[in-house]
Design a protein around this motif. Structure first.
Motif, PDB file in Angstrom:
ATOM      1  N   LEU A 265       0.832  -1.205   0.000  1.00 26.02           N
ATOM      2  CA  LEU A 265       0.000   0.000   0.000  1.00 26.02           C
ATOM      3  C   LEU A 265       0.864   1.251   0.000  1.00 26.02           C
ATOM      4  CD1 LEU A 265      -2.825   1.243   0.224  1.00 26.02           C
ATOM      5  CD2 LEU A 265      -2.614   1.058   2.711  1.00 26.02           C
ATOM      6  N   ASP A 266       0.557   2.144  -0.924  1.00 25.44           N
ATOM      7  CA  ASP A 266       1.199   3.456  -0.934  1.00 25.44           C
ATOM      8  C   ASP A 266       0.154   4.509  -0.594  1.00 25.44           C
ATOM      9  OD1 ASP A 266       3.765   2.865  -1.394  1.00 25.44           O
ATOM     10  OD2 ASP A 266       3.826   3.503  -3.483  1.00 25.44           O
ATOM     11  N   GLU A 267       0.560   5.437   0.241  1.00 24.26           N
ATOM     12  CA  GLU A 267      -0.345   6.513   0.623  1.00 24.26           C
ATOM     13  C   GLU A 267      -0.066   7.732  -0.262  1.00 24.26           C
ATOM     14  OE1 GLU A 267      -3.354   7.478   3.569  1.00 24.26           O
ATOM     15  OE2 GLU A 267      -2.109   5.684   3.411  1.00 24.26           O
ATOM     16  N   GLY A 268      -1.135   8.382  -0.698  1.00 25.45           N
ATOM     17  CA  GLY A 268      -0.894   9.577  -1.495  1.00 25.45           C
ATOM     18  C   GLY A 268      -2.182  10.206  -1.988  1.00 25.45           C
ATOM     19  N   GLU A 269      -2.085  11.462  -2.354  1.00 23.02           N
ATOM     20  CA  GLU A 269      -3.215  12.163  -2.949  1.00 23.02           C
ATOM     21  C   GLU A 269      -3.328  11.748  -4.414  1.00 23.02           C
ATOM     22  OE1 GLU A 269      -5.365  14.321  -1.322  1.00 23.02           O
ATOM     23  OE2 GLU A 269      -4.334  13.495   0.434  1.00 23.02           O
ATOM     24  N   PRO A 270      -4.495  11.906  -5.001  1.00 28.13           N
ATOM     25  CA  PRO A 270      -4.673  11.513  -6.409  1.00 28.13           C
ATOM     26  C   PRO A 270      -3.595  12.056  -7.327  1.00 28.13           C
ATOM     27  CG  PRO A 270      -6.786  12.036  -5.449  1.00 28.13           C
ATOM     28  CD  PRO A 270      -5.764  12.319  -4.390  1.00 28.13           C
ATOM     29  N   ASP A 271      -3.217  13.312  -7.132  1.00 25.79           N
ATOM     30  CA  ASP A 271      -2.218  13.888  -8.024  1.00 25.79           C
ATOM     31  C   ASP A 271      -0.863  13.203  -7.897  1.00 25.79           C
ATOM     32  OD1 ASP A 271      -3.919  15.647  -9.192  1.00 25.79           O
ATOM     33  OD2 ASP A 271      -3.557  17.233  -7.719  1.00 25.79           O
TER      34      ASP A 271
ATOM     35  N   LEU B 136      -0.716   9.865  -6.982  1.00 24.38           N
ATOM     36  CA  LEU B 136      -0.891   8.445  -7.327  1.00 24.38           C
ATOM     37  C   LEU B 136      -0.979   8.217  -8.833  1.00 24.38           C
ATOM     38  CD1 LEU B 136      -3.437   7.352  -4.567  1.00 24.38           C
ATOM     39  CD2 LEU B 136      -0.948   7.083  -4.603  1.00 24.38           C
ATOM     40  N   ILE B 137      -1.652   9.143  -9.530  1.00 28.82           N
ATOM     41  CA  ILE B 137      -1.868   8.925 -10.966  1.00 28.82           C
ATOM     42  C   ILE B 137      -0.546   8.747 -11.731  1.00 28.82           C
ATOM     43  CG2 ILE B 137      -2.785   9.991 -13.059  1.00 28.82           C
ATOM     44  CD1 ILE B 137      -4.890   8.836 -11.239  1.00 28.82           C
ATOM     45  N   PRO B 138       0.455   9.608 -11.489  1.00 26.41           N
ATOM     46  CA  PRO B 138       1.729   9.375 -12.203  1.00 26.41           C
ATOM     47  C   PRO B 138       2.343   8.013 -11.867  1.00 26.41           C
ATOM     48  CG  PRO B 138       1.653  11.579 -11.282  1.00 26.41           C
ATOM     49  CD  PRO B 138       0.475  10.846 -10.701  1.00 26.41           C
ATOM     50  N   LEU B 139       2.254   7.623 -10.617  1.00 25.75           N
ATOM     51  CA  LEU B 139       2.792   6.308 -10.250  1.00 25.75           C
ATOM     52  C   LEU B 139       2.072   5.210 -11.013  1.00 25.75           C
ATOM     53  CD1 LEU B 139       3.209   6.695  -6.365  1.00 25.75           C
ATOM     54  CD2 LEU B 139       4.982   6.706  -8.120  1.00 25.75           C
ATOM     55  N   LEU B 140       0.767   5.375 -11.150  1.00 23.62           N
ATOM     56  CA  LEU B 140      -0.030   4.389 -11.864  1.00 23.62           C
ATOM     57  C   LEU B 140       0.412   4.316 -13.322  1.00 23.62           C
ATOM     58  CD1 LEU B 140      -2.351   2.641 -10.899  1.00 23.62           C
ATOM     59  CD2 LEU B 140      -3.945   4.378 -11.682  1.00 23.62           C
ATOM     60  N   ARG B 141       0.607   5.478 -13.911  1.00 26.11           N
ATOM     61  CA  ARG B 141       0.990   5.485 -15.323  1.00 26.11           C
ATOM     62  C   ARG B 141       2.393   4.944 -15.508  1.00 26.11           C
ATOM     63  NH1 ARG B 141      -0.280  10.637 -18.585  1.00 26.11           N
ATOM     64  NH2 ARG B 141      -0.486   9.052 -20.194  1.00 26.11           N
ATOM     65  N   ALA B 142       3.243   5.149 -14.523  1.00 20.33           N
ATOM     66  CA  ALA B 142       4.613   4.661 -14.638  1.00 20.33           C
ATOM     67  C   ALA B 142       4.702   3.165 -14.368  1.00 20.33           C
ATOM     68  CB  ALA B 142       5.516   5.416 -13.664  1.00 20.33           C
ATOM     69  N   GLY B 143       3.569   2.567 -14.026  1.00 16.18           N
ATOM     70  CA  GLY B 143       3.589   1.130 -13.784  1.00 16.18           C
ATOM     71  C   GLY B 143       4.054   0.768 -12.391  1.00 16.18           C
ATOM     72  N   GLU B 144       4.159   1.763 -11.513  1.00 14.63           N
ATOM     73  CA  GLU B 144       4.614   1.451 -10.158  1.00 14.63           C
ATOM     74  C   GLU B 144       3.458   1.165  -9.221  1.00 14.63           C
ATOM     75  OE1 GLU B 144       7.435   4.336  -8.784  1.00 14.63           O
ATOM     76  OE2 GLU B 144       8.339   4.481 -10.782  1.00 14.63           O
ATOM     77  N   LEU B 145       2.265   1.377  -9.715  1.00 15.84           N
ATOM     78  CA  LEU B 145       1.070   1.008  -8.964  1.00 15.84           C
ATOM     79  C   LEU B 145       0.154   0.216  -9.889  1.00 15.84           C
ATOM     80  CD1 LEU B 145      -0.030   4.162  -6.902  1.00 15.84           C
ATOM     81  CD2 LEU B 145       1.039   2.050  -6.059  1.00 15.84           C
ATOM     82  N   ASP B 146      -0.613  -0.692  -9.282  1.00 12.36           N
ATOM     83  CA  ASP B 146      -1.582  -1.435 -10.080  1.00 12.36           C
ATOM     84  C   ASP B 146      -2.974  -0.840  -9.961  1.00 12.36           C
ATOM     85  OD1 ASP B 146       0.252  -3.498 -10.917  1.00 12.36           O
ATOM     86  OD2 ASP B 146       0.223  -4.166  -8.822  1.00 12.36           O
ATOM     87  N   LEU B 147      -3.263  -0.252  -8.827  1.00 13.86           N
ATOM     88  CA  LEU B 147      -4.609   0.232  -8.563  1.00 13.86           C
ATOM     89  C   LEU B 147      -4.508   1.411  -7.595  1.00 13.86           C
ATOM     90  CD1 LEU B 147      -7.667  -0.355  -8.914  1.00 13.86           C
ATOM     91  CD2 LEU B 147      -7.512  -1.864  -6.928  1.00 13.86           C
ATOM     92  N   ALA B 148      -5.273   2.438  -7.873  1.00  9.56           N
ATOM     93  CA  ALA B 148      -5.230   3.619  -7.004  1.00  9.56           C
ATOM     94  C   ALA B 148      -6.647   4.033  -6.640  1.00  9.56           C
ATOM     95  CB  ALA B 148      -4.493   4.763  -7.706  1.00  9.56           C
ATOM     96  N   LEU B 149      -6.817   4.414  -5.401  1.00  8.84           N
ATOM     97  CA  LEU B 149      -8.082   5.000  -4.976  1.00  8.84           C
ATOM     98  C   LEU B 149      -7.925   6.511  -5.030  1.00  8.84           C
ATOM     99  CD1 LEU B 149      -9.125   2.718  -1.994  1.00  8.84           C
ATOM    100  CD2 LEU B 149      -9.982   2.747  -4.331  1.00  8.84           C
TER     101      LEU B 149
ATOM    102  N   VAL C 195      -8.924   3.514  -9.812  1.00  8.52           N
ATOM    103  CA  VAL C 195      -8.357   3.741 -11.139  1.00  8.52           C
ATOM    104  C   VAL C 195      -7.239   2.737 -11.364  1.00  8.52           C
ATOM    105  CG1 VAL C 195      -7.173   5.404 -12.606  1.00  8.52           C
ATOM    106  CG2 VAL C 195      -8.941   6.175 -11.026  1.00  8.52           C
ATOM    107  N   HIS C 196      -7.212   2.160 -12.561  1.00 11.97           N
ATOM    108  CA  HIS C 196      -6.139   1.192 -12.857  1.00 11.97           C
ATOM    109  C   HIS C 196      -5.855   1.218 -14.344  1.00 11.97           C
ATOM    110  CE1 HIS C 196      -8.670  -1.989 -14.714  1.00 11.97           C
ATOM    111  NE2 HIS C 196      -9.628  -1.394 -14.012  1.00 11.97           N
TER     112      HIS C 196
END
Lengths: 315, 315
Positions: free
Chosen positions: B125-131, B133-146, B274-275
């Motif tokens: 689990l990574d903690e973060g605001e949407p702004d 988390l979204i880059p992490l998601l796009r970079a492939g470092e996250l699979d799913l973000a709330l 978001v994923h």
DNA sequence: TGTAACATGCTACGCATGGATCGGGCAGCC
DNA sequence: GGCTGCCCGATCCATGCGTAGCATGTTACA
């Protein structure tokens, strides 16, 4: 089933960074790599790369697959390597059978050189007479057997076995030191009609051979003592209890015993290697045996190599 | 390269004792088995069976090959099994990102059920605001973000991301216990022109939302205190330092603070998952999140689930 | 220009089918 | 008892068909 080639290509792609680079490294076209990856993605039901126009980025699934594929590919490569060595006879197991004389005189020389050229072959040795070894050979419990055969006693091996002649040794007459013929270079069997004999046990090829050699001279040898141990036979002769006919290799010169060659007859014992040809390791072993036979023939005048010269390319 | 299928067939033949029996077991014809064995024999350059008319006897090479092939086949099978589980999302790793409110209220419920149905998925689990988390998601470092989004503050995610709506929560007005409007059920923003506000920090979506909601009423809210921690905000309100507008989930009832609904405006915060759709594990996680959202919606009147009902067959 | 995906054609592999071959088991006969 | 002829199971070989796999050429994209 997952195709190992696809796994290998996948690892190459991850290492190279692009399909095209991996293709160059593997000798494929980029299209082939693309198709292999596509097939792999169908097989695992997961995308393995995020496709960009000029760039691909592997998904975690691809990285995981590569990390796990390494084990599989390494196991396959190791197996292939060992199989190659096995087919070339450089590794594996050689189950060898031999009779006592060969075990003492021929095998040590042969195995010494064989162990040098084939260090990874595990060699196990069974002791036995030809009649015991041949069935083991046919049952697949031996790979190679050293056997002997007396010229006067015809003996043929089953057809599924191949024989490689190694040595032909004269049969030497053993006389006590004080015997009246002790000074003679050669002795005719005719002159031994009155002798008492020391021979191998009844039923052995050696005993049959003696009987058949004396038959043309018109007599049956009188055997008072029997032993299958040539050391025992030599001792009995030294004590003056009889004369004996022994293969040259079975005789070691010793005090109180003199040897003479037989005249008028061609009496030889032939030593051969017999195998079934399934184990590649026998090729090298036969070659070492031929070399050892050549060395023995060079040292001992009453021993000579059989027909063929040692060749490296066996059957 | 050695064909694993051939190796599997070889082991089946040795276990079954004949080509025909192995063929029956494997679903091949006897001819196919014979051809596979022949191909394998060519590959290893060694005979693997002694052929009789009705019987075959494996050579030592065959036994050795089988003993070694077991490792390869086991590794391949294990890999295949794990890949299957991975593609079904039952094993693997799920890298999750979430903002504080969801981490506290939604995630614990969802992860509890998810861990029950997917015990072999390692969740980080990574903690973060949407702004963030979204880059992490796009970079492939996250699979799913709330992530969250305030209705008055339009916000769109990059097109390569998929959004699954989870919850819609009302924005509640927080008033000090002694406030003149503390007894009201609903409050209009018009009535709050003179208030001082407690809000999230400048630049956050929450702060923008408050400003945009007040704009139609013709005033700019006077914000004296800012914190991104709703616990801090609540404390400041309780102390009478201002009023606040907070999402329903971010509020826990506590003494000295009363809540009121806004009248005249539809002000909601939407929580979504978001994923990018590459990791199969997200499907199950999304399902668990939808379930958890449903539970929260049932408990809290000011929270309701978004559009879609949870379905097991995700994209 | 370099890279990946797509469409097409060709080659080779892999399996099934059918027939040939081999060798053991069995019954009958001398 | 031993020999002969027949049957049967099993493997091997030849053939045909379907398909996987690769190369070539082209398109799309940046």
């Amino acid at each position: 089933m997952l195709n190992p080639l696809h796994l290998r290509t996948l690892t190459a792609v991850l290492n190279a960074g692009s399909f095209a680079a991996a293709a160059r490294r593997l000798g494929y076209t980029a299209s082939a790599v693309s198709q292999q990856i596509a097939a792999l993605e169908r097989a695992v039901r997961m995308p393995l790369f995020e496709r960009g126009a000029q760039t691909i980025t592997p998904t975690p699934a691809a990285r995981y697959l590569v990390s796990r594929a390494y084990d599989v590919l390494a196991a396959l490569d190791a197996l292939e390597e060992d199989v190659r060595g096995m087919s070339e006879g450089t590794i594996g197991r050689l189950r060898l059978g031999s009779f006592p004389t060969a075990s003492q005189r021929l095998l040590p020389i042969a195995l010494a050189s064989y162990a040098g050229t084939h260090p990874s072959v595990e060699t196990v040795l069974d002791e036995g007479e030809p009649d015991e070894l041949i069935p083991l050979l046919r049952a697949g419990e031996l790979d190679l057997a050293l056997v002997y055969r007396y010229d006067p006693v015809p003996r043929a091996w089953p057809r599924d076995l191949q024989e490689i002649g190694l040595l032909e040794e004269e049969l030497l007459l053993l006389l006590p030191g004080g015997h009246s013929l002790a000074a003679a270079e050669t002795v005719a069997l005719d002159d031994l009609k009155q002798e008492t004999w020391v021979s191998t046990r009844e039923g052995t090829a050696g005993a049959s051979c003696l009987r058949r050699l004396c038959a043309p001279a018109g007599y049956e040898p009188r055997v008072d003592y029997r032993s299958n141990d040539y050391g025992v036979i030599r001792g009995l002769v030294r004590s003056g209890l009889g004369v004996a006919l022994v293969p040259a290799l079975a005789h070691v010169p010793s005090q109180g015993v003199v040897t003479a060659r037989l005249s008028g007859v061609e009496a030889r014992r032939r030593i051969a290697a017999v195998h079934r040809g399934t184990n590649p390791a026998v090729t090298g072993a036969v070659w070492s045996l031929c070399q050892a036979a050549a060395r023995l023939a060079a040292e001992l005048p009453s021993v000579r190599t059989s027909s063929a010269t040692p060749t490296k390319s066996g059957a």
